[in-house]
Design an enzyme around this catalytic site. Structure first.
Site, short mmCIF file in Angstrom:
data_model
loop_
_atom_site.label_atom_id
_atom_site.label_comp_id
_atom_site.label_asym_id
_atom_site.label_seq_id
_atom_site.Cartn_x
_atom_site.Cartn_y
_atom_site.Cartn_z
N LYS A 13 50.71 17.96 2.80
CA LYS A 13 50.53 17.48 1.38
C LYS A 13 50.08 16.00 1.59
O LYS A 13 49.09 15.38 0.97
CB LYS A 13 51.75 17.44 0.78
CG LYS A 13 52.27 18.91 0.44
CD LYS A 13 53.68 18.81 -0.41
CE LYS A 13 54.78 17.85 0.22
NZ LYS A 13 55.03 18.57 1.55
N ARG A 88 60.04 18.83 -7.21
CA ARG A 88 60.47 19.45 -6.09
C ARG A 88 61.86 20.35 -6.76
O ARG A 88 62.27 21.29 -5.70
CB ARG A 88 61.12 18.51 -5.11
CG ARG A 88 60.30 18.49 -3.75
CD ARG A 88 61.03 17.30 -2.93
NE ARG A 88 60.81 17.40 -1.61
CZ ARG A 88 59.75 16.72 -0.94
NH1 ARG A 88 58.88 15.77 -1.68
NH2 ARG A 88 59.65 16.79 0.21
N ARG A 122 55.26 14.85 14.37
CA ARG A 122 54.50 13.92 13.40
C ARG A 122 54.78 12.59 13.59
O ARG A 122 55.87 12.21 14.14
CB ARG A 122 54.95 14.03 11.76
CG ARG A 122 54.55 13.32 10.91
CD ARG A 122 54.68 13.70 9.72
NE ARG A 122 56.09 14.02 9.04
CZ ARG A 122 56.30 14.67 7.79
NH1 ARG A 122 55.48 14.62 6.98
NH2 ARG A 122 57.69 14.80 7.54
N ARG A 153 59.62 9.65 11.83
CA ARG A 153 60.56 9.56 10.93
C ARG A 153 62.14 9.89 11.25
O ARG A 153 62.23 10.92 11.98
CB ARG A 153 60.10 10.19 9.64
CG ARG A 153 58.92 9.41 8.79
CD ARG A 153 58.70 10.40 7.78
NE ARG A 153 59.38 11.47 7.01
CZ ARG A 153 59.03 12.10 5.99
NH1 ARG A 153 57.63 11.95 5.70
NH2 ARG A 153 59.67 12.86 5.51
N ARG A 164 65.65 20.80 5.64
CA ARG A 164 64.89 20.65 4.72
C ARG A 164 64.02 21.97 4.49
O ARG A 164 63.62 22.21 3.33
CB ARG A 164 63.92 19.53 5.07
CG ARG A 164 64.34 17.98 4.89
CD ARG A 164 63.96 17.03 5.95
NE ARG A 164 62.32 16.74 5.66
CZ ARG A 164 61.42 16.54 6.59
NH1 ARG A 164 61.74 16.29 7.92
NH2 ARG A 164 60.39 16.09 6.29
#
Ligand code: ADP
Ligand code: ADP
Ligand code: ZN
Length: 209
Positions: A13, A88, A122, A153, A164
């Protein structure tokens, strides 16, 4: 054009929103980025959000809805925007419908196994939020766009990633049906390369890069 990007964590996204926003010259409204900035600045919202984000849970609807409502009222949103990471939950989508007219919802579909690999590799820029993956960084540790350092992160660790993904399936995936019923949903395969995914989204939006 007012656009929503919907999809699990790691679906691409943010990566696609940055590119599409550049191409269409509209702002990217990333609730994740907004919350991380609030945490860094130590604002009340940031303090409220931290424990949820660290646990891989969603921040309560009332916290995030007000934040987005204020942001969309700003001048730069007049000619359109991409919502990246909002709504969400169904209550968030219902609240949004009272203060925004959405033209298109792009759903990026990617299997869980691929997502785990993407999220664990990531790396993000501390300064501009640009997103990379270790598999294509060739050992580089600074941002190509602004030269600042890249970090992993806190919530991109194996355990938090799993919660998640569960949260996505339980609380966010119902939005696929919600927006299908409204005739707004367009599904895009998110497991093709970044360029092909970009082209597929531009096609749907009827815009040429
Ligand atoms: P999201 O915002 O949906 O959580 P990101 O855009 O941050 O997802 O992408 C998650 C990770 O996957 C990043 O490391 C990014 O570089 C990588 N990635 C994004 N799109 C693709 C793609 N189409 N193919 C392979 N890797 C991708
Ligand atoms: P990703 O890009 O990996 O999907 P985000 O950066 O969008 O992750 O979000 C990071 C975290 O911020 C989420 O796990 C959640 O705790 C919180 N968050 C972001 N957007 C929302 C939202 N719309 N509602 C509730 N919590 C949110
Ligand atoms: Zn940067």
């Amino acid at each position: 054009m007012n656009i929503i990007f919907l999809g699990p964590p790691g679906a691409g996204k943010g990566t696609q929103a940055q590119r599409i926003c550049d191409a269409l010259n509209i702002p990217q409204i990333s609730t994740g980025d907004m919350l991380r900035r609030a945490m860094k600045e130590g604002t009340e919202t940031g303090l409220k959000a931290k424990s949820y984000i660290d646990a891989g849970q969603l921040v309560p609807d009332e916290v995030i809805i007000d934040l987005v409502k204020e942001r969309l009222a700003q001048d730069d949103c007049k000619n359109g925007y991409i919502l990246d990471g909002f709504p969400r939950t169904v209550p968030q989508a219902e609240a949004l419908s009272a203060f925004a007219d959405i033209d298109s919802v792009i759903e990026l579909a990617v299997e869980d196994q691929v997502l785990v690999d993407r999220l664990s590799g990531r790396r993000v820029c501390v300064n501009c939020g640009a997103t990379y993956h270790i598999s294509t960084l060739n050992g580089k540790t600074v941002c190509e766009k602004c030269g600042e350092s890249l970090i992993q992160r806190n919530d991109d660790n194996a355990e938090t990633v799993l919660s998640r993904l569960q949260v996505y399936h339980a609380q966010t995936a119902p939005l696929i049906g919600y927006y299908t019923e409204k005739g707004l949903l367009h599904a895009v395969k998110g497991d093709q390369g970044i360029d092909n995914t970009f082209a597929a989204i531009m096609d749907i939006l009827g815009a040429k890069a």
